[in-house]
Design an enzyme around this catalytic site. Structure first.
Site, mmCIF file in Angstrom:
data_model
loop_
_atom_site.group_PDB
_atom_site.id
_atom_site.type_symbol
_atom_site.label_atom_id
_atom_site.label_comp_id
_atom_site.label_asym_id
_atom_site.label_seq_id
_atom_site.Cartn_x
_atom_site.Cartn_y
_atom_site.Cartn_z
ATOM 1 N N TRP A 102 -45.465 -3.909 33.482
ATOM 2 C CA TRP A 102 -44.340 -4.538 33.663
ATOM 3 C C TRP A 102 -43.693 -5.033 32.256
ATOM 4 C CZ3 TRP A 102 -41.508 -3.663 37.531
ATOM 5 C CH2 TRP A 102 -41.717 -3.453 38.668
ATOM 6 N N ASP A 181 -41.578 -13.031 31.372
ATOM 7 C CA ASP A 181 -41.542 -12.908 32.962
ATOM 8 C C ASP A 181 -42.664 -13.262 33.705
ATOM 9 O OD1 ASP A 181 -41.429 -11.198 35.259
ATOM 10 O OD2 ASP A 181 -41.655 -9.233 34.335
ATOM 11 N N LYS A 205 -42.262 -12.306 45.225
ATOM 12 C CA LYS A 205 -43.556 -12.280 45.089
ATOM 13 C C LYS A 205 -44.130 -13.683 45.371
ATOM 14 C CE LYS A 205 -43.388 -8.277 42.662
ATOM 15 N NZ LYS A 205 -42.981 -8.287 41.599
HETATM 16 C C1 LIG Z 1 -42.087 -7.007 40.850
HETATM 17 C C2 LIG Z 1 -42.081 -7.214 39.340
HETATM 18 C C3 LIG Z 1 -40.783 -7.020 38.421
HETATM 19 C C4 LIG Z 1 -39.763 -6.327 39.157
HETATM 20 O O1 LIG Z 1 -39.145 -7.172 40.226
HETATM 21 P P1 LIG Z 1 -37.832 -6.622 40.811
HETATM 22 O O2 LIG Z 1 -37.365 -7.716 41.545
HETATM 23 O O3 LIG Z 1 -38.315 -5.433 41.824
HETATM 24 O O4 LIG Z 1 -36.855 -5.971 39.953
HETATM 25 C C5 LIG Z 1 -40.800 -7.422 37.372
HETATM 26 N N1 LIG Z 1 -41.910 -8.072 36.617
HETATM 27 C C6 LIG Z 1 -42.965 -8.265 37.253
HETATM 28 C C7 LIG Z 1 -43.946 -9.086 36.762
HETATM 29 C C8 LIG Z 1 -43.078 -7.972 38.591
HETATM 30 O O5 LIG Z 1 -44.293 -8.291 39.385
#
Ligand SMILES: *Cc1c(COP(=O)(O)O)cnc(C)c1O
Length: 370
Positions: A102, A181, A205
């Site tokens: 990511w 993030d 998530k």
């Molecule tokens: C799933 C995820 C993303 C991407 O998320 P989207 O909402 O599908 O764009 C980005 N960073 C992390 C750490 C993730 O787990």
């Protein structure tokens, strides 16, 4: 009705209690005569929904008053591009730590957007180590080089695919503002928001349905956006408009708000951390005590409490494991294709009983196949 134990990485399991409430309110929200999906985002009902959601999120995370909370669309992936357009002025530079898939995607997208405008630099990577550990952030380790004049330092505090987590007490020592993030572990443990210039997370998530992303940004970082930025992507414009410059993802915000209430009923993030630590301990113990039948490659201190990737003694066993676990009511355990093997995502909404059921299955499977 029988619900599976859902170990999906995202969209992921939601608390059953919350889904029951959604079901009860689907056709008529609190006597409004219609459901949340059908009501104006400008009306007093939805205004109270989004304001309560923000207040509860602020309370859960202890967000200081000088931070804005935004409910945006486009997922965390859109933030990969939106972040530099807002916080990285032309000619300036940003630093990125690359510790898994990511954060690697984040830097790639920032470089794409910033080409010819601003500099996006890799300030340290563990890719050569197969993303099996976090970067060593101690001053003498020489694994990270951060330009002290950088506009921000970006990192991912929970790498969902490789199964690494970085606790906010182990952030790099730097005066450069940190942007994180936190998509896959936000709200799973207390966090000191004041250590970050900005935190962002896609909802699907650990928060709610897909379709909403949350941005928590310190006010003094606003107002630096590129002149050409689309207004829906400008944090300052969105902040001025209470995330409602245009129609927000109302249903996703509503369900997220119910999850915040549910988290408060569980006792808040300190309590969630205890539960999550216990769940992770159960699963990692099962892996570590399997005499190599199951393996998790991540350095112990860096293991994620949310996403637990593991491989079996041989890849030929994968098909059996997936078929038999599915038959036992344990779903979505297939690992990400870039890592292989299995992955169990055990977010806030996964009950301890679900993890116990997985551990029992894994012990039994091993007995039969080892
Ligand atoms: C799933 C995820 C993303 C991407 O998320 P989207 O909402 O599908 O764009 C980005 N960073 C992390 C750490 C993730 O787990």
């Amino acid at each position: 009705m029988s619900r599976i134990w859902n170990f999906a990485a995202g969209p992921a399991v939601l608390p059953a209690e919350v889904l029951e409430q959604v079901k009860d309110e689907l056709l008529d929200w609190h006597g409004a005569g219609c459901g949340v999906m059908e009501m104006s985002h400008r009306g007093k009902e939805f205004t109270s929904i989004i304001e309560t959601a923000e207040a509860d999120l602020r309370e859960l995370l202890g967000i200081p008053g000088n931070y804005k909370v935004l409910f945006l669309q486009g997922g965390a992936t859109q933030q990969f591009a939106q972040l530099p357009m807002n916080l990285l002025p032309a000619g300036a530079s940003a630093e990125y730590l690359v510790t898994g898939s990511w954060s690697k995607k984040a830097i790639k997208e920032a470089q794409r957007v910033c080409e010819g405008v601003a500099s996006v630099r890799n300030a340290g990577s563990t890719e050569a180590a197969g993303f099996t550990r976090n970067l060593d952030t101690s001053v003498n380790a020489n694994e990270i080089s951060i330009d002290a004049n950088a506009a921000y330092l970006h990192l991912c505090t929970n790498e969902t695919i490789h199964g690494l987590e970085l606790d906010c007490s182990r952030l790099p020592q730097t005066n450069v503002p940190i942007v994180a993030d936190m998509s896959s572990h936000i709200l799973s443990r207390p966090v000191d928001v004041s250590k970050y210039a900005m935190i962002y997370a896609g909802a699907q998530k650990n928060i709610g349905p897909s379709g909403v992303a949350i941005v928590i940004v310190r006010e003094d970082f606003l107002g630096k956006a590129w002149k050409t930025i689309p207004s829906v992507m400008d944090y300052a414009v969105m902040a001025e408009n209470g995330s409602m410059l245009n129609t927000p993802p109302t249903f996703a915000i509503y369900v997220s708000g119910l999850v915040f209430k549910w988290l408060k009923r569980q006792g808040g993030l300190a309590e969630m951390e205890k539960i999550n630590r216990h769940k992770a301990e159960l699963l990692y113990a099962c892996i570590d005590e399997s005499e190599g039948f199951y393996r998790n490659p991540v350095r112990v201190a860096d293991r994620s409490r949310m996403n637990v990737p593991f491989t079996l003694a041989s890849a030929e066993l994968d098909t059996d494991f997936l078929a038999e676990s599915k038959a036992a009511g344990l779903a979505s355990l297939k690992g990400h294709k870039s890592v292989g093997g299995m992955r169990a995502s055990i977010y806030n909404a996964m009950p301890t009983d679900g993890v116990r059921a997985l551990v029992e299955f894994m012990q039994d499977f091993r007995k039969r196949k080892a």
